[in-house]
Design a protein around this motif. Structure first.
Motif, PDB file in Angstrom:
ATOM      1  N   MET A   1       0.840  -1.192   0.000  1.00 33.69           N
ATOM      2  CA  MET A   1       0.000   0.000   0.000  1.00 33.69           C
ATOM      3  C   MET A   1       0.879   1.248   0.000  1.00 33.69           C
ATOM      4  N   LEU A   2       0.567   2.177  -0.853  1.00 31.42           N
ATOM      5  CA  LEU A   2       1.290   3.444  -0.898  1.00 31.42           C
ATOM      6  C   LEU A   2       0.571   4.483  -0.043  1.00 31.42           C
ATOM      7  N   SER A   3       1.367   5.238   0.720  1.00 35.41           N
ATOM      8  CA  SER A   3       0.783   6.364   1.436  1.00 35.41           C
ATOM      9  C   SER A   3       0.543   7.506   0.461  1.00 35.41           C
ATOM     10  N   LYS A   4      -0.165   8.505   0.909  1.00 34.85           N
ATOM     11  CA  LYS A   4      -0.446   9.628   0.026  1.00 34.85           C
ATOM     12  C   LYS A   4       0.831  10.376  -0.344  1.00 34.85           C
ATOM     13  N   ARG A   5       1.791  10.454   0.600  1.00 33.36           N
ATOM     14  CA  ARG A   5       3.055  11.120   0.286  1.00 33.36           C
ATOM     15  C   ARG A   5       3.842  10.319  -0.749  1.00 33.36           C
ATOM     16  N   HIS A  14       6.966   9.947 -12.382  1.00 35.30           N
ATOM     17  CA  HIS A  14       6.391   9.559 -13.667  1.00 35.30           C
ATOM     18  C   HIS A  14       6.277  10.761 -14.598  1.00 35.30           C
ATOM     19  N   ARG A  15       5.927  11.944 -14.045  1.00 33.73           N
ATOM     20  CA  ARG A  15       5.853  13.147 -14.868  1.00 33.73           C
ATOM     21  C   ARG A  15       7.240  13.562 -15.362  1.00 33.73           C
ATOM     22  N   GLN A  16       8.271  13.167 -14.626  1.00 34.26           N
ATOM     23  CA  GLN A  16       9.644  13.465 -15.045  1.00 34.26           C
ATOM     24  C   GLN A  16      10.194  12.411 -15.999  1.00 34.26           C
ATOM     25  N   GLU A  17       9.310  11.539 -16.488  1.00 32.26           N
ATOM     26  CA  GLU A  17       9.628  10.552 -17.531  1.00 32.26           C
ATOM     27  C   GLU A  17      10.576   9.452 -17.059  1.00 32.26           C
ATOM     28  N   PHE A  18      10.489   9.117 -15.765  1.00 33.18           N
ATOM     29  CA  PHE A  18      11.209   7.952 -15.275  1.00 33.18           C
ATOM     30  C   PHE A  18      10.415   6.703 -15.657  1.00 33.18           C
ATOM     31  N   THR A  19      11.108   5.617 -15.907  1.00 35.96           N
ATOM     32  CA  THR A  19      10.446   4.362 -16.234  1.00 35.96           C
ATOM     33  C   THR A  19       9.841   3.740 -14.981  1.00 35.96           C
ATOM     34  N   ILE A  20       8.937   2.748 -15.202  1.00 38.42           N
ATOM     35  CA  ILE A  20       8.310   2.054 -14.073  1.00 38.42           C
ATOM     36  C   ILE A  20       9.367   1.337 -13.238  1.00 38.42           C
ATOM     37  N   SER A  21      10.333   0.719 -13.916  1.00 41.71           N
ATOM     38  CA  SER A  21      11.378  -0.005 -13.176  1.00 41.71           C
ATOM     39  C   SER A  21      12.210   0.947 -12.331  1.00 41.71           C
ATOM     40  N   GLU A  22      12.574   2.136 -12.889  1.00 46.04           N
ATOM     41  CA  GLU A  22      13.363   3.093 -12.133  1.00 46.04           C
ATOM     42  C   GLU A  22      12.577   3.640 -10.943  1.00 46.04           C
ATOM     43  N   ILE A  23      11.271   3.898 -11.157  1.00 50.77           N
ATOM     44  CA  ILE A  23      10.436   4.395 -10.043  1.00 50.77           C
ATOM     45  C   ILE A  23      10.345   3.334  -8.952  1.00 50.77           C
ATOM     46  N   ARG A  26      13.647   3.273  -7.026  1.00 51.64           N
ATOM     47  CA  ARG A  26      13.835   4.437  -6.153  1.00 51.64           C
ATOM     48  C   ARG A  26      12.901   4.400  -4.932  1.00 51.64           C
ATOM     49  N   THR A  27      11.690   3.923  -5.097  1.00 50.51           N
ATOM     50  CA  THR A  27      10.692   3.963  -3.997  1.00 50.51           C
ATOM     51  C   THR A  27      10.654   2.674  -3.187  1.00 50.51           C
ATOM     52  N   GLY A  28      11.218   1.588  -3.725  1.00 51.65           N
ATOM     53  CA  GLY A  28      11.230   0.333  -2.983  1.00 51.65           C
ATOM     54  C   GLY A  28       9.942  -0.456  -3.091  1.00 51.65           C
ATOM     55  N   HIS A  29       9.110  -0.165  -4.091  1.00 58.29           N
ATOM     56  CA  HIS A  29       7.866  -0.900  -4.297  1.00 58.29           C
ATOM     57  C   HIS A  29       7.936  -1.689  -5.580  1.00 58.29           C
ATOM     58  N   GLY A  30       7.052  -2.652  -5.720  1.00 60.33           N
ATOM     59  CA  GLY A  30       7.033  -3.479  -6.907  1.00 60.33           C
ATOM     60  C   GLY A  30       6.499  -2.727  -8.118  1.00 60.33           C
ATOM     61  N   ARG A  31       6.862  -3.247  -9.307  1.00 59.51           N
ATOM     62  CA  ARG A  31       6.423  -2.584 -10.527  1.00 59.51           C
ATOM     63  C   ARG A  31       4.906  -2.691 -10.709  1.00 59.51           C
ATOM     64  N   LYS A  32       4.330  -3.829 -10.337  1.00 58.90           N
ATOM     65  CA  LYS A  32       2.869  -3.958 -10.461  1.00 58.90           C
ATOM     66  C   LYS A  32       2.147  -2.962  -9.547  1.00 58.90           C
ATOM     67  N   THR A  33       2.699  -2.767  -8.386  1.00 58.87           N
ATOM     68  CA  THR A  33       2.091  -1.798  -7.459  1.00 58.87           C
ATOM     69  C   THR A  33       2.170  -0.395  -8.022  1.00 58.87           C
ATOM     70  N   ILE A  34       3.358  -0.012  -8.546  1.00 57.81           N
ATOM     71  CA  ILE A  34       3.521   1.325  -9.120  1.00 57.81           C
ATOM     72  C   ILE A  34       2.567   1.510 -10.295  1.00 57.81           C
ATOM     73  N   ARG A  35       2.477   0.486 -11.145  1.00 58.89           N
ATOM     74  CA  ARG A  35       1.638   0.599 -12.336  1.00 58.89           C
ATOM     75  C   ARG A  35       0.152   0.726 -11.955  1.00 58.89           C
ATOM     76  N   SER A  36      -0.298   0.004 -10.930  1.00 60.19           N
ATOM     77  CA  SER A  36      -1.719   0.071 -10.528  1.00 60.19           C
ATOM     78  C   SER A  36      -2.083   1.436  -9.947  1.00 60.19           C
ATOM     79  N   TYR A  37      -1.158   2.062  -9.205  1.00 53.60           N
ATOM     80  CA  TYR A  37      -1.445   3.388  -8.661  1.00 53.60           C
ATOM     81  C   TYR A  37      -1.411   4.455  -9.753  1.00 53.60           C
ATOM     82  N   LEU A  38      -0.516   4.287 -10.727  1.00 49.69           N
ATOM     83  CA  LEU A  38      -0.462   5.262 -11.815  1.00 49.69           C
ATOM     84  C   LEU A  38      -1.714   5.176 -12.689  1.00 49.69           C
ATOM     85  N   ARG A  39      -2.253   3.962 -12.878  1.00 50.28           N
ATOM     86  CA  ARG A  39      -3.477   3.810 -13.667  1.00 50.28           C
ATOM     87  C   ARG A  39      -4.723   4.247 -12.894  1.00 50.28           C
ATOM     88  N   GLY A  40      -4.619   4.403 -11.575  1.00 50.83           N
ATOM     89  CA  GLY A  40      -5.771   4.761 -10.760  1.00 50.83           C
ATOM     90  C   GLY A  40      -6.591   3.591 -10.288  1.00 50.83           C
TER      91      GLY A  40
END
Length: 442
Positions: A1-5, A14-23, A26-40
């Motif tokens: 689960m990602l906090s609001k911060r 993501h707005r700075q054009e970093f890839t999902i893997s790089e994000i 850097r954040t220590g979360h899985g790629r599926k988790t990052i992708r699901s939050y970015l998609r809403g």
């Protein structure tokens, strides 16, 4: 689960054009988790449940029912869901409806409360607005038939000056009597009177004026304007004054205040409100200053002939309670229902039977004083009937002794019968035998 911060950081990267893997690195979360939050697909701060939601199967039915009837009670909906297998509580159902936004806004009702309001012009001397204000918990010593009092408020639409009259009922005779009092306090007539669609003014079947109210309006030479159905916001002046009278005068009225004192109190309160500052077309002014521009016509020289009627039940002492005083009736009407008739401004009342025969006439006492008015004829007749119906002899005391008398004892003997005689036979044979045995032993 990602906090609001963390969600803010992910979207910024993501707005700075970093890839999902790089994000993810850097954040220590899985790629599926990052992708699901970015998609809403997931909401920050809320953990995704690992068990299915038990309310999901019922969502479609609840949404359909609330679209059909936006005002359907949740408890009624709960009764419909029980046979379908819903095992949750009422609180669970209301929470799910609220969180899922299943209840739509009713467009028909939103039209009444959320529509734009036009500015209505009120020329001087154009309109007087009337409305009833219900006053709960009226003092008992006022002698009103119910625990409620009613205040008829009349407001001049242009200046906002208002006056009011107390009444024990909202029926047509009390309406006409209260209007006569309010018009006298206002000091004149406007061109029109405005009401809502009350039954004492308009016939609900035909929408036309009640005959007696029509005659009352003709007597004063004014037009009667009724608000259109489902189109309120036409009596804003009088409704605001009703709110002021209810919150600032009625709520603080002392319990021991008599009805006449309450009427004088509301007149003084309304007069003080005339001096309050308000915003007008020419800047800040007061209702009293704007009242000077009202072109009121004079009242008729003769009052409209209206008779106020109220029903009362006479007590066993042949008395009726009316406006905080008691008045006598013939003793034959004790515990019967009678009708009181009074003309506004008259100093006497007439009491009639159900058939309309006048049986008593009394001079009015000041309301709320607790005075008893009896006529000599009623006193004499009541004493005569009371003495004639009294039982002969002295009434029995509660602890008096009454042993069974001669008649009761005779009846008791007849029930039980005389006792059977018993004969006593004394045999000396036993003594003789005892004597012989004694001589033998010696």
């Amino acid at each position: 689960m990602l906090s609001k911060r963390s969600s803010v950081d992910v979207h910024a990267l993501h707005r700075q054009e970093f890839t999902i893997s790089e994000i993810a690195r850097r954040t220590g979360h899985g790629r599926k988790t990052i992708r699901s939050y970015l998609r809403g697909d997931r909401e920050p701060g809320k953990r995704k449940s690992t068990v299915p939601d038990p309310f999901d199967p019922f969502t479609e039915y609840v949404a359909a029912r609330l679209i059909e009837d936006p005002h359907l009670w949740a408890v009624t909906l709960l009764d419909e869901l029980r046979p379908l297998g819903f095992e949750g509580s009422y609180q669970t159902l209301t929470r799910q409806i609220r969180e899922r936004s299943l209840r739509p806004a009713c467009q028909a009702c939103a039209h009444v409360t959320k529509r734009p309001n036009a500015v209505i012009e009120h020329p001087p001397g154009e309109e007087t607005q009337f409305d009833w204000l219900e006053l709960p918990d009226a003092p008992e010593h006022w002698g009103y038939p119910t625990k409620k009092a009613f205040l008829l408020v009349g407001s001049l639409a242009h200046s906002g000056v208002w006056r009011a009259a107390l009444a024990p009922s909202m029926d047509l005779p009390h309406l006409l009597a209260a209007m006569t009092a309010v018009l006298g306090l206002l000091g004149g007539l406007t061109r029109a009177w405005r009401f809502d669609r009350m039954r004492t003014v308009l016939d609900p079947a035909t929408g036309d004026l009640i005959p007696m109210f029509s005659a009352f309006a003709k007597h004063h030479g004014v037009q009667v304007v009724a608000c259109r159905p489902r189109s309120g916001n036409r009596k804003g002046v009088v409704e605001k004054n009703n709110h002021t009278a209810g919150q600032r005068w009625w709520r603080t009225l002392a319990e021991e205040t008599r009805a006449t004192q309450a009427q004088a109190s509301i007149e003084m309160f309304a007069d003080r409100q005339d001096g309050h500052r308000r915003e007008g077309e020419s800047g800040t002014t007061t209702a009293r200053e704007m009242f000077a521009a009202e072109r009121l016509r004079p009242l008729p020289s003769r009052a409209f002939p209206v008779v106020v009627t109220e029903q009362r039940t006479a007590s066993r002492q042949a008395l009726i309670n009316w406006r905080g005083n008691r008045y006598s009736v013939p003793p034959e009407l004790a515990a019967a229902t009678v009708t009181i008739h009074q003309r506004p401004g008259a100093d006497s009342i007439d009491i009639t039977t159900a058939a309309g025969a006048v049986v008593a006439r009394h001079q009015l006492a000041q309301p709320g004083l607790g005075i008893t008015r009896r006529t000599d004829q009623h006193v004499t007749a009541l004493e005569t009937i009371a003495m004639a119906s009294a039982p002969p002899g002295r009434p029995h005391r509660r602890k008096e002794r009454f042993p069974p008398g001669t008649t009761a004892l005779a009846a008791a003997r007849a029930l039980t019968g005389p006792p059977a005689p018993t004969a006593t036979v004394i045999s000396l044979a036993a003594y003789e035998q005892a004597a012989k045995n004694r001589n033998t032993l010696t």
